[in-house]
Write a protein that holds these residues in place. Structure first.
Motif, PDB file in Angstrom:
ATOM      1  N   ILE A  81       4.358  -9.502  -3.731  1.00  0.00           N
ATOM      2  CA  ILE A  81       3.616  -9.661  -2.449  1.00  0.00           C
ATOM      3  C   ILE A  81       2.096  -9.750  -2.889  1.00  0.00           C
ATOM      4  CG2 ILE A  81       3.020  -8.640  -0.319  1.00  0.00           C
ATOM      5  CD1 ILE A  81       5.640  -7.044  -0.509  1.00  0.00           C
ATOM      6  N   PRO A  82       1.231 -10.885  -2.704  1.00  0.00           N
ATOM      7  CA  PRO A  82       1.659 -11.874  -1.978  1.00  0.00           C
ATOM      8  C   PRO A  82       1.979 -13.211  -2.690  1.00  0.00           C
ATOM      9  CG  PRO A  82      -0.659 -11.881  -2.185  1.00  0.00           C
ATOM     10  CD  PRO A  82      -0.223 -10.496  -2.853  1.00  0.00           C
ATOM     11  N   ASP A  83       2.299 -12.972  -4.034  1.00  0.00           N
ATOM     12  CA  ASP A  83       2.321 -14.219  -4.853  1.00  0.00           C
ATOM     13  C   ASP A  83       3.547 -15.140  -4.478  1.00  0.00           C
ATOM     14  OD1 ASP A  83       1.648 -11.724  -6.205  1.00  0.00           O
ATOM     15  OD2 ASP A  83       0.701 -13.094  -7.737  1.00  0.00           O
ATOM     16  N   ASP A  84       4.783 -14.451  -4.057  1.00  0.00           N
ATOM     17  CA  ASP A  84       5.890 -15.058  -3.701  1.00  0.00           C
ATOM     18  C   ASP A  84       5.965 -15.273  -2.232  1.00  0.00           C
ATOM     19  OD1 ASP A  84       6.736 -15.371  -6.076  1.00  0.00           O
ATOM     20  OD2 ASP A  84       7.474 -13.405  -6.393  1.00  0.00           O
ATOM     21  N   VAL A  85       5.745 -14.080  -1.564  1.00  0.00           N
ATOM     22  CA  VAL A  85       5.952 -13.877  -0.011  1.00  0.00           C
ATOM     23  C   VAL A  85       4.551 -13.173   0.440  1.00  0.00           C
ATOM     24  CG1 VAL A  85       7.248 -13.418   1.996  1.00  0.00           C
ATOM     25  CG2 VAL A  85       8.336 -14.127  -0.216  1.00  0.00           C
ATOM     26  N   SER A  86       3.896 -13.699   1.615  1.00  0.00           N
ATOM     27  CA  SER A  86       2.900 -12.761   2.439  1.00  0.00           C
ATOM     28  C   SER A  86       3.666 -12.034   3.114  1.00  0.00           C
ATOM     29  CB  SER A  86       1.900 -13.665   2.933  1.00  0.00           C
ATOM     30  OG  SER A  86       0.994 -14.392   1.824  1.00  0.00           O
ATOM     31  N   VAL A  87       2.965 -10.965   3.536  1.00  0.00           N
ATOM     32  CA  VAL A  87       3.581 -10.140   4.605  1.00  0.00           C
ATOM     33  C   VAL A  87       2.299  -9.605   5.505  1.00  0.00           C
ATOM     34  CG1 VAL A  87       4.598  -7.792   5.393  1.00  0.00           C
ATOM     35  CG2 VAL A  87       5.363  -9.112   3.329  1.00  0.00           C
ATOM     36  N   ALA A  88       2.676  -9.401   6.784  1.00  0.00           N
ATOM     37  CA  ALA A  88       1.463  -9.250   7.795  1.00  0.00           C
ATOM     38  C   ALA A  88       2.140  -8.237   8.997  1.00  0.00           C
ATOM     39  CB  ALA A  88       0.821 -10.457   8.318  1.00  0.00           C
ATOM     40  N   GLY A  89       1.391  -7.134   9.319  1.00  0.00           N
ATOM     41  CA  GLY A  89       1.715  -6.263  10.382  1.00  0.00           C
ATOM     42  C   GLY A  89       1.050  -6.298  11.539  1.00  0.00           C
ATOM     43  N   PHE A  90       0.888  -5.392  12.432  1.00  0.00           N
ATOM     44  CA  PHE A  90       0.412  -5.423  13.470  1.00  0.00           C
ATOM     45  C   PHE A  90      -0.027  -3.744  13.783  1.00  0.00           C
ATOM     46  CE2 PHE A  90      -1.245  -6.192  17.696  1.00  0.00           C
ATOM     47  CZ  PHE A  90      -1.303  -7.597  18.017  1.00  0.00           C
ATOM     48  N   ASP A  91      -1.253  -3.507  14.168  1.00  0.00           N
ATOM     49  CA  ASP A  91      -1.633  -1.940  14.968  1.00  0.00           C
ATOM     50  C   ASP A  91      -2.719  -1.540  13.911  1.00  0.00           C
ATOM     51  OD1 ASP A  91      -0.009  -2.001  17.178  1.00  0.00           O
ATOM     52  OD2 ASP A  91       1.836  -1.016  15.982  1.00  0.00           O
ATOM     53  N   ASP A  92      -2.637  -1.622  12.741  1.00  0.00           N
ATOM     54  CA  ASP A  92      -3.620  -0.943  11.533  1.00  0.00           C
ATOM     55  C   ASP A  92      -3.525   0.327  11.663  1.00  0.00           C
ATOM     56  OD1 ASP A  92      -5.218  -0.974   9.651  1.00  0.00           O
ATOM     57  OD2 ASP A  92      -7.333  -1.127  10.675  1.00  0.00           O
ATOM     58  N   LEU A  93      -2.207   1.008  11.523  1.00  0.00           N
ATOM     59  CA  LEU A  93      -2.028   2.504  11.744  1.00  0.00           C
ATOM     60  C   LEU A  93      -2.738   2.956  10.162  1.00  0.00           C
ATOM     61  CD1 LEU A  93       1.662   2.427  12.824  1.00  0.00           C
ATOM     62  CD2 LEU A  93      -0.439   2.729  13.911  1.00  0.00           C
ATOM     63  N   PRO A  94      -2.980   4.078  10.215  1.00  0.00           N
ATOM     64  CA  PRO A  94      -3.676   4.737   9.114  1.00  0.00           C
ATOM     65  C   PRO A  94      -3.060   4.395   7.661  1.00  0.00           C
ATOM     66  CG  PRO A  94      -3.497   6.378  10.810  1.00  0.00           C
ATOM     67  CD  PRO A  94      -2.562   5.151  11.256  1.00  0.00           C
ATOM     68  N   PHE A  95      -2.064   4.245   7.482  1.00  0.00           N
ATOM     69  CA  PHE A  95      -1.292   3.909   6.195  1.00  0.00           C
ATOM     70  C   PHE A  95      -1.349   2.501   5.904  1.00  0.00           C
ATOM     71  CE2 PHE A  95       2.264   3.618   9.032  1.00  0.00           C
ATOM     72  CZ  PHE A  95       2.656   2.284   8.841  1.00  0.00           C
ATOM     73  N   ALA A  96      -1.944   1.559   6.689  1.00  0.00           N
ATOM     74  CA  ALA A  96      -1.931   0.191   6.203  1.00  0.00           C
ATOM     75  C   ALA A  96      -2.868  -0.018   5.247  1.00  0.00           C
ATOM     76  CB  ALA A  96      -2.183  -0.618   7.590  1.00  0.00           C
ATOM     77  N   ILE A  97      -3.671   0.485   5.237  1.00  0.00           N
ATOM     78  CA  ILE A  97      -4.702   0.175   4.223  1.00  0.00           C
ATOM     79  C   ILE A  97      -4.517   0.861   3.025  1.00  0.00           C
ATOM     80  CG2 ILE A  97      -6.539   2.123   4.313  1.00  0.00           C
ATOM     81  CD1 ILE A  97      -8.646   0.280   4.054  1.00  0.00           C
ATOM     82  N   ASP A  98      -3.560   1.689   2.903  1.00  0.00           N
ATOM     83  CA  ASP A  98      -3.162   2.457   1.397  1.00  0.00           C
ATOM     84  C   ASP A  98      -1.823   1.869   1.114  1.00  0.00           C
ATOM     85  OD1 ASP A  98      -5.144   4.344   1.394  1.00  0.00           O
ATOM     86  OD2 ASP A  98      -4.453   5.448   3.141  1.00  0.00           O
ATOM     87  N   ALA A  99      -1.318   0.759   1.723  1.00  0.00           N
ATOM     88  CA  ALA A  99      -0.102   0.274   1.132  1.00  0.00           C
ATOM     89  C   ALA A  99      -0.438  -0.518   0.057  1.00  0.00           C
ATOM     90  CB  ALA A  99       0.440  -0.711   2.317  1.00  0.00           C
ATOM     91  N   VAL A 100       0.557  -0.911  -0.713  1.00  0.00           N
ATOM     92  CA  VAL A 100       0.197  -1.533  -1.992  1.00  0.00           C
ATOM     93  C   VAL A 100       1.170  -2.964  -2.013  1.00  0.00           C
ATOM     94  CG1 VAL A 100       0.110  -1.576  -4.544  1.00  0.00           C
ATOM     95  CG2 VAL A 100      -0.192   0.414  -3.302  1.00  0.00           C
ATOM     96  N   PRO A 101       0.472  -4.012  -2.000  1.00  0.00           N
ATOM     97  CA  PRO A 101      -0.994  -4.293  -1.528  1.00  0.00           C
ATOM     98  C   PRO A 101      -1.153  -3.905  -0.214  1.00  0.00           C
ATOM     99  CG  PRO A 101       0.025  -6.152  -1.556  1.00  0.00           C
ATOM    100  CD  PRO A 101       1.161  -5.438  -2.031  1.00  0.00           C
ATOM    101  N   ALA A 102      -2.555  -3.356   0.380  1.00  0.00           N
ATOM    102  CA  ALA A 102      -2.941  -3.135   1.658  1.00  0.00           C
ATOM    103  C   ALA A 102      -2.382  -4.315   2.518  1.00  0.00           C
ATOM    104  CB  ALA A 102      -4.521  -2.942   1.695  1.00  0.00           C
TER     105      ALA A 102
END
Length: 346
Positions: free
Chosen positions: A277-298
């Motif tokens: 991620i994201p080289d093979d598949v991109s991922v997107a979420g919704f809400d911007d919960l506190p952990f979203a920016i600390d995910a790897v990758p953010a």
């Protein structure tokens, strides 16, 4: 010996009526007088008779906050912000409100039960958070409960929920946010997008999915039914749905998730499948919960101002902020572009 209202009045050197006005918070009282009364209440450890007060007044000092799942940060953030705005002056007895968080667990029956209990308690205000169940009978039953609450003097505020008669509504622009998110991915060059939707009966699910489909249609991309999977709003659902999407179409280059928690499950499933991620598949979420920016990758996501909206709902519920014109305001999200999305592989 039981401390009485008259005892508090004598200690504060005011009339019993003035003490009652301060404690009920329903009549303007000079700040210096209010302070003397509150100091007397604290010194004498006076406890207001809540049930008797509720019978004498139109409402009690109770505020109900209905959430789907208090363990979900989406609801926890809003509930905390609402509660922070419902206290009285100085956080003491005068004008203070008792917040009761009602965890429905997503059950329509529990939602109605809590509304009934709050009605019996003559709640000063009720705030309903999050999406609603799309069932005609349930919608009618909720509207009937809200009408009865409003008629009894309870102020009802909806936060992140579609508008309803007899209630003030702060609605989230889930459809617009969903469209914005998918258009971002299309702008990067993605054409084979999988979508993990929430429970089919929820308004939030439908509106975010509609936004996704609006973006596809706007750019002439086929809305292939096999590229949409419904599930719960949790990590395991995101994990299972991603594996199902890959089984149906291994050529997917992006996965759009119903919320950030689902997106985390999607990321785990992709990694376990040997995809980057994201080289093979991109991922997107919704809400911007506190952990979203600390995910790897953010996580790239749509930020909903949950705390700000909750605080505003609390102020409106307490009558400390004017309701929006017409009783309805739309709260829009902001696209947050981070490392989990990039151009598709060749």
């Amino acid at each position: 010996m039981t401390v009485t209202l008259a005892d508090v009045a004598a200690r504060a050197q005011v009339s019993p009526a003035t003490v009652s006005r301060v404690l009920n918070g329903n009549y303007p009282v000079a700040a210096s007088t209010r302070e003397r009364v509150l100091r007397a209440v604290d010194d004498l450890d006076y406890v207001l008779n809540g049930p008797a007060s509720a019978l004498a007044a139109a409402t009690s000092d109770l505020v109900g906050i209905l959430v789907n799942d208090i363990a979900d940060p989406f609801f926890g953030i809003m509930a905390s912000a609402i509660q922070s705005e419902i206290g009285g002056p100085g956080g003491r007895a005068g004008g203070e409100r008792l917040a009761v968080v009602c965890n429905t667990g997503g059950s329509p029956e529990r939602e109605l039960t809590y509304l009934t209990l709050l009605q019996r308690q003559r709640a000063a205000a009720v705030v309903l958070t999050g999406g609603a169940v799309e069932d005609a009978a349930h919608v009618a039953a909720v509207e009937n409960k809200v009408r009865k609450l409003a008629d009894a003097g309870t102020r009802v505020v909806l936060c992140g929920r579609p508008p309803s008669p007899d209630a003030i509504a702060l609605t989230f622009d889930n459809r617009g946010g969903g469209q914005q998110l998918t258009e971002h991915l299309i702008g990067l060059g993605h054409r084979r997008l999988g979508y993990i939707a929430g429970p089919e009966e929820r308004t939030t699910t439908r509106h975010r999915l509609e936004g996704h489909r609006d973006a596809l249609a706007l750019h002439g991309i086929e809305d292939d039914p096999k590229r949409t999977v419904h599930g719960r709003y949790d990590r395991q659902a995101g994990y299972d749905a991603t594996l199902e999407l890959l089984r149906r179409d291994p050529s997917l280059t992006a996965v759009v998730a119903a919320n950030d928690t689902v997106a985390l499950g999607a990321c785990a499933a992709l990694r376990d499948s040997g995809l980057r991620i994201p080289d093979d598949v991109s991922v997107a979420g919704f809400d911007d919960l506190p952990f979203a920016i600390d995910a790897v990758p953010a996580l790239t996501t749509v930020r909903l101002p949950l705390s700000e909206a909750g605080a505003r709902a609390g102020r409106i519920a307490m009558g400390r902020e004017e309701p929006p014109p017409g009783g309805i305001a739309t709260v829009r999200g902001e696209l947050m572009v981070r490392g989990s999305t990039g151009a598709p592989r060749e």
